[in-house]
Motif scaffolding. Sequence first.
Motif, PDB file in Angstrom:
ATOM      1  N   ILE B 338       0.582  -1.207   0.072  1.00  0.00           N
ATOM      2  CA  ILE B 338       0.028   0.003   0.007  1.00  0.00           C
ATOM      3  C   ILE B 338       0.960   1.102   0.038  1.00  0.00           C
ATOM      4  O   ILE B 338       0.998   1.866  -0.726  1.00  0.00           O
ATOM      5  N   ALA B 339       1.706   1.320   0.608  1.00  0.00           N
ATOM      6  CA  ALA B 339       2.933   2.671   1.063  1.00  0.00           C
ATOM      7  C   ALA B 339       3.349   2.562  -0.373  1.00  0.00           C
ATOM      8  O   ALA B 339       3.358   3.988  -0.910  1.00  0.00           O
ATOM      9  N   VAL B 342      -0.620   3.686  -3.647  1.00  0.00           N
ATOM     10  CA  VAL B 342      -1.806   3.438  -2.740  1.00  0.00           C
ATOM     11  C   VAL B 342      -3.161   3.591  -3.286  1.00  0.00           C
ATOM     12  O   VAL B 342      -3.844   4.112  -2.294  1.00  0.00           O
ATOM     13  N   ALA B 343      -3.419   3.873  -4.441  1.00  0.00           N
ATOM     14  CA  ALA B 343      -4.423   3.048  -5.020  1.00  0.00           C
ATOM     15  C   ALA B 343      -5.223   2.208  -3.734  1.00  0.00           C
ATOM     16  O   ALA B 343      -6.322   1.567  -4.709  1.00  0.00           O
ATOM     17  N   ALA B 345      -5.689   1.323  -1.245  1.00  0.00           N
ATOM     18  CA  ALA B 345      -6.007   1.564  -0.797  1.00  0.00           C
ATOM     19  C   ALA B 345      -7.298   2.326  -0.722  1.00  0.00           C
ATOM     20  O   ALA B 345      -8.978   2.126  -0.045  1.00  0.00           O
ATOM     21  N   VAL B 346      -7.462   2.707  -2.347  1.00  0.00           N
ATOM     22  CA  VAL B 346      -9.010   3.347  -2.692  1.00  0.00           C
ATOM     23  C   VAL B 346      -9.351   2.236  -3.061  1.00  0.00           C
ATOM     24  O   VAL B 346     -11.101   2.538  -3.057  1.00  0.00           O
ATOM     25  N   PRO B 349     -12.305  -0.031  -0.470  1.00  0.00           N
ATOM     26  CA  PRO B 349     -13.170  -0.480   0.091  1.00  0.00           C
ATOM     27  C   PRO B 349     -14.536  -0.176  -1.059  1.00  0.00           C
ATOM     28  O   PRO B 349     -15.709  -1.069  -0.616  1.00  0.00           O
ATOM     29  N   ILE B 350     -13.994  -0.334  -2.331  1.00  0.00           N
ATOM     30  CA  ILE B 350     -14.804  -0.526  -3.224  1.00  0.00           C
ATOM     31  C   ILE B 350     -15.371  -2.343  -3.153  1.00  0.00           C
ATOM     32  O   ILE B 350     -15.998  -3.183  -3.281  1.00  0.00           O
ATOM     33  N   SER B 353     -17.019  -3.934  -0.208  1.00  0.00           N
ATOM     34  CA  SER B 353     -18.451  -2.917  -0.209  1.00  0.00           C
ATOM     35  C   SER B 353     -19.313  -4.328  -1.237  1.00  0.00           C
ATOM     36  O   SER B 353     -20.415  -4.599  -1.018  1.00  0.00           O
ATOM     37  N   PHE B 409      -9.366   5.590 -14.450  1.00  0.00           N
ATOM     38  CA  PHE B 409      -8.627   6.880 -13.822  1.00  0.00           C
ATOM     39  C   PHE B 409      -7.193   6.530 -13.595  1.00  0.00           C
ATOM     40  O   PHE B 409      -6.890   7.695 -13.419  1.00  0.00           O
ATOM     41  N   TYR B 410      -7.315   5.576 -13.620  1.00  0.00           N
ATOM     42  CA  TYR B 410      -5.572   4.980 -13.176  1.00  0.00           C
ATOM     43  C   TYR B 410      -4.115   4.864 -14.539  1.00  0.00           C
ATOM     44  O   TYR B 410      -3.094   5.123 -14.240  1.00  0.00           O
ATOM     45  N   PHE B 465      -9.919  -8.298   0.711  1.00  0.00           N
ATOM     46  CA  PHE B 465      -8.847  -7.539   1.297  1.00  0.00           C
ATOM     47  C   PHE B 465      -7.034  -8.733   1.216  1.00  0.00           C
ATOM     48  O   PHE B 465      -6.698  -7.979   0.331  1.00  0.00           O
TER      49      PHE B 465
END
Lengths: 477, 477
Positions: B338-339, B342-343, B345-346, B349-350, B353, B409-410, B465
């Motif tokens: 993640i460090a 960072v994407a 971490a975004v 949650p998706i 969910s 997006f990325y 995760f």
Amino acid sequence: MSGETDLSDDARPDDIRSDAAADLEDLALDEDYALTAAFVEMVIDAADRGDGARLAELVRALRPADVADLMGFLTGDYREQIVPHIPADALAEILSELDTNIREEVLEIVAPATLAKALEDLDSDDAADVVDDLDDATRERVLAAMPAQERTAIEASLAYEDDTAGRLMQREVALAPQFWTAAQALDYLRQAGEALPELFFDLYVVDPAMRPVGAVSVSRLVRTAPETLLSEVMEPVTDIPVDMDQEEVAYIFDKYHLISAPVVERGGRLVGQITVDDVVGVIQEESEEDMLALANVSDAGRDASMFGIVRSRLPWLVVNLISETVAVSAIAIFQDEIAKIVALAVLLPIISSLGNNASVQTLAVAVRSLASRELNAANTWRVIWREVIAGIANGLALSVIMGAAVIAFYHDWKLALTASIALMADIIIAAIIGILAPLALEKLGRDPAVSSPIIVTFTTDFVGFFALLAIAALILT
Amino acid sequence: MSGETDLSDDARPDDIRSDAAADLEDLALDEDYALTAAFVEMVIDAADRGDGARLAELVRALRPADVADLMGFLTGDYREQIVPHIPADALAEILSELDTNIREEVLEIVAPATLAKALEDLDSDDAADVVDDLDDATRERVLAAMPAQERTAIEASLAYEDDTAGRLMQREVALAPQFWTAAQALDYLRQAGEALPELFFDLYVVDPAMRPVGAVSVSRLVRTAPETLLSEVMEPVTDIPVDMDQEEVAYIFDKYHLISAPVVERGGRLVGQITVDDVVGVIQEESEEDMLALANVSDAGRDASMFGIVRSRLPWLVVNLISETVAVSAIAIFQDEIAKIVALAVLLPIISSLGNNASVQTLAVAVRSLASRELNAANTWRVIWREVIAGIANGLALSVIMGAAVIAFYHDWKLALTASIALMADIIIAAIIGILAPLALEKLGRDPAVSSPIIVTFTTDFVGFFALLAIAALILT
């Protein structure tokens, strides 16, 4: 385990069935009256062997509701094999018990003339229900094959909107003028024959304009002195307007413990009656709808195909994907903070999960309270206030635990403070949105259960993400 | 809007009420038969002014179910002011309509002698329900003040376990031996008086050992030729064992559209009957329980205090906090990834969910299917298989959208591939756990709705995760 006391005309040729048939029924149903896997296996075996006689025997051992159940446990191919073996006089009732998608399939196999004959045995509401599922061409042919009286009754029923009292009611009613005596009423019941429903509970007392003015239960009537006037013994009735929504009808039956109620058209003229057995189905249906809506899934019906299942769920998942993409924009803004403190990425899902859970708790209670009218204009503000206070209490308790856990794992009290404040804010927002979303939807005339979950999930996620990272940006970096 | 056709003894002194009272009732209820805020305001005003006469008038304008509703809309202080103004002959029925926690409060105010007198008017099942809520000392005093027959009936009812047919049934039954003619049966009904229920639908036909062998509906009896034997016209009945769970009873009533059914003790002797109006309440209750359980909330009852609300929710939230803390350990392992990116971490949650949403969809459908017996041993494997296939289809569709969004997006096709694979794995796991969790709980004899949400949320989060970050570790770094 034996037969049933049934509202509808359940006459089967073999009401006193042979011992063999009774044994088969014992085998078919477990102690909970659910079909056994062994019996379904027997049916499949017989079908695989092409043993029509055995299939007929197996199907005849079951009551209509159990045949309908059996159909649900089989695949389409097997259903097709069974339909020809359904006794003609049980067909109508089995049809009215089937789930819509299975019924449509069965109706395609049955000849219109056979169907027309079968439907004559049903009460007008059940017959209309079946006819409603036919495609236009078949419907015309079936209706054309029926006697004029039954056809008119069905057409009249179909003229009312779906899910209204008009669709739920049967047109067959026992009624009498108020100047009749108990003896006259009993004589009439004895002689009326065909015009009366198969089974009824109340004799409606009407005025000369056919408006219901009261009702005498049959069990009261038989205990009333012969010369007593009906107007002296009748009890008040609760009229149901013919265009009332069925959910409303169910609420009134439940609230006042009604067994039957007269349905009236504008002006108050009696046009039919609704009996409690129709309402039981509606109550089941409405609360299932709420439960599924809260889980973001549409009702695909029993034995839905794989495609049916996907269609009932994928659209909601796509909406969730879109709303969640917007919610995580709150994370994207703070990517720098996460790069510096990766622990934030670990805390984000915890806050999101708790916020969601808290809001869905409030939401479920609100949806239930709205459905049962426990929550309405008379106490809205008090309920909102109570939810907010409870949200604050829950938020406090959880943020203390959360803070302690963060200190234990990360030994960083600033991070703990950040997580605690963000969690508390999210739990309070969860309580507020959990009660306001369904209330707002209800106010707008929408179903409070549908869409609410998407709204509350989005809100609690966005607030939770933003709170955690904004506070982190302020305190930690 | 007028009175009601009611199962229980609803005799009020003013059955033909004055016009003023009728006007008040019109004001009290809106078109949906829910209490209006204006009426509740009037009651509060009268109570604030200490105007007892007005309070009495307002309460008398309402039917028992509406008085019970009114109590729910008021705070405890106001309820205390109203109780003395409840007409003695309406008290019993109002009590049986009240929610448990409000009822307990009201019962503390009413004098035992008054209560004993009121309870005599109720059917034995409703009376037992009320007595069950009394503390031991009061219960003794109330029972002591009742006539021996009523007391025995209530004590017998309370001897059955909660939520069984025995508690649901009333002991008052209309019955006749099978050698009687229709005329004899009608004569008996006319003369039996007190021994019969206020309202009944079926005359049970019993053998010399008091075992039910059939039933004749009252509406059929009045149309039967006088000299016909009951054994010739009776229909088969579905016996309900006295220790059957009420959920089971509701299922049978719903399935076979029963209006009433005889309750039998071991050996088959008739001990009472259950009527459909009792079952409507059970159906409501059971489906509400499922809905709340799926939302991780216990039923706090109507008008729960703030403390009651917290107690019904906080334990579930704490369990969720603990299980989520374990689930995020999958993130903690991969903090290095993640460090660097960072994407991730975004995206976490998706995926979480969507996984949750998909599993709760499957779970809700499974819980509903289990409750309605649509899902049982006869089709378990087929249903599991169908869910898995639907999960694969949903997973494919969503991961394509997800992948496209990540590229948009990325601009990183490797990251898109990572997210897509992780999401697909999570959606498939969601389908599997969403069906297996409730099935396993049911198999273990537990309520499939309770605990399932915690299990599926934990599983989908952990898998989501882990999948995202492990694949990222393989492909991206």
